[in-house]
Write a protein that holds these residues in place. Structure first.
Motif, short mmCIF file in Angstrom:
data_model
loop_
_atom_site.label_atom_id
_atom_site.label_comp_id
_atom_site.label_asym_id
_atom_site.label_seq_id
_atom_site.Cartn_x
_atom_site.Cartn_y
_atom_site.Cartn_z
N VAL A 118 0.85 -1.19 0.00
CA VAL A 118 0.00 0.00 0.00
C VAL A 118 0.88 1.24 0.00
O VAL A 118 2.06 1.19 0.34
N ARG A 119 0.29 2.33 -0.40
CA ARG A 119 0.99 3.60 -0.35
C ARG A 119 0.24 4.54 0.59
O ARG A 119 -0.91 4.28 0.93
N ARG A 120 0.90 5.57 0.99
CA ARG A 120 0.28 6.52 1.90
C ARG A 120 -0.97 7.11 1.27
O ARG A 120 -1.00 7.43 0.08
N ALA A 121 -2.03 7.22 2.07
CA ALA A 121 -3.29 7.75 1.55
C ALA A 121 -3.07 9.16 1.02
O ALA A 121 -2.48 10.01 1.69
N MET A 122 -3.55 9.39 -0.18
CA MET A 122 -3.40 10.70 -0.80
C MET A 122 -4.76 11.38 -0.88
O MET A 122 -5.78 10.72 -1.07
N PRO A 123 -4.81 12.68 -0.73
CA PRO A 123 -6.10 13.38 -0.82
C PRO A 123 -6.63 13.31 -2.25
O PRO A 123 -5.85 13.22 -3.19
N PRO A 124 -7.95 13.35 -2.44
CA PRO A 124 -8.90 13.42 -1.34
C PRO A 124 -9.24 12.05 -0.77
O PRO A 124 -9.43 11.11 -1.53
N VAL A 125 -9.27 11.95 0.54
CA VAL A 125 -9.79 10.75 1.20
C VAL A 125 -11.26 11.02 1.46
O VAL A 125 -11.62 11.97 2.14
N ARG A 126 -12.11 10.21 0.86
CA ARG A 126 -13.55 10.46 0.96
C ARG A 126 -14.04 10.32 2.39
O ARG A 126 -13.53 9.52 3.16
N GLN A 127 -15.07 11.08 2.69
CA GLN A 127 -15.75 10.95 3.97
C GLN A 127 -17.08 10.22 3.83
O GLN A 127 -17.65 9.75 4.81
N ARG A 128 -17.55 10.15 2.59
CA ARG A 128 -18.77 9.39 2.29
C ARG A 128 -18.59 8.78 0.91
O ARG A 128 -17.86 9.32 0.07
N PRO A 129 -19.27 7.66 0.65
CA PRO A 129 -19.11 7.03 -0.68
C PRO A 129 -19.89 7.79 -1.75
O PRO A 129 -20.82 8.54 -1.46
N PHE A 130 -19.47 7.60 -2.99
CA PHE A 130 -20.27 8.08 -4.11
C PHE A 130 -21.60 7.33 -4.12
O PHE A 130 -21.66 6.14 -3.82
N LEU A 131 -22.65 8.04 -4.47
CA LEU A 131 -24.00 7.47 -4.42
C LEU A 131 -24.65 7.31 -5.79
O LEU A 131 -25.51 6.46 -5.96
#
Length: 273
Positions: free
Chosen positions: A69-82
């Motif tokens: 894995v790699r370091r999480a890069m922005p944007p990290v979602r706060q809610r899923p796409f709907l």
């Protein structure tokens, strides 16, 4: 006459990574949580009970380690796409829990007959036993997404276990089709901050759904058809299942509602990144 798969794929491919992320719209919230339309424990193929081994659930393979894995890069979602946004009368068909050699081939055959792409969110333990079906999905232009290894309730897991569930499944998918998945869906529609962050580390975007067919309850194919047609609309993401139980009703329903959606002018599409 609606464009065939080649035209659909050309249009989708032209979107590129940035446009694909914008193809879906997500709820805006400062607090991580499940989509408003799918509260934890109330949506998904096993909503009324905890996951238990069944005849189709296979033992996890040994020897696998989580994908690097790699370091999480922005944007990290706060809610899923709907839902799909800004794409006219587009809809997305999604199928969870597979692949299952009893039902997935029939679903693939129906989609192929109508030149329609879909998304398949597969469980790693299933995918490891049927890599040929994953290759068939990818070869037909479908999107193969990550639905965890063993379909756990993610909100009850620690970060290391979430990473193992998602990472090992991504590795199995990559070995089968040549590329890691770019989309994932939390079992039961239950998300938390760790799942969003780890999904981002693995290069995946989270996708929920707009219309739940509840086909896992085996309500009858006519009921499934009605739910899809009643819920159809621009931007809708439909949730169905191709495994996890007897899915003959889901197959029969797809055979009935798909041509009706196409005749009504809907374009069945998938995101490309």
């Amino acid at each position: 006459m609606l464009p065939g798969r080649r035209m659909v794929l050309r249009i989708a491919a032209a979107l590129g990574a940035t446009a694909a992320a914008g193809l879906f719209s997500a709820g805006r919230s400062s607090t991580p949580g499940p989509p408003a339309t799918a509260p934890p424990g109330a949506a998904g193929p096993h909503a009324a009970r905890r996951l238990a081994p069944t005849s189709y659930r296979l033992q996890p393979m040994t020897g696998y380690t989580p994908a690097r894995v790699r370091r999480a890069m922005p944007p990290v979602r706060q809610r899923p796409f709907l839902r799909v946004s800004g794409a006219g009368r587009s809809m997305v068909l999604t199928f969870d829990d597979g692949p299952d050699p009893r039902y997935t081939p029939d679903i693939l055959r129906i989609l192929r007959e109508h030149d329609v792409p879909a998304m398949f969110f597969v469980c790693g333990e299933q995918a490891a036993e049927s890599p040929d079906l994953l290759r068939e999905m990818a070869g037909d232009g479908h999107v193969v997404g990550n639905h965890s290894w063993s379909h756990p309730l993610v909100t009850r897991l620690g970060p290391s276990r979430i990473r193992e569930e998602l990472g090992t499944t991504s590795e199995v998918i990559e070995r089968a089709v040549g590329s890691a998945p770019l989309w994932y869906r939390a079992p039961y529609g239950a998300w938390n901050r760790h799942s969003f962050e780890i999904g981002a580390e693995l290069g995946m975007e989270p996708l929920a759904w707009t219309v739940d067919t509840l086909d896992w309850t085996e309500p009858g194919s006519d009921t499934i058809v009605r739910r899809v047609l009643d819920g159809a609309g621009p931007g809708v993401v439909v949730l169905s299942h191709d495994a996890g139980g007897n899915r003959s009703q889901s197959v029969a329903a797809l055979r009935a509602y798909l041509p009706e959606l196409l005749e009504a002018g809907y374009r069945l599409t998938v995101p490309r990144r």
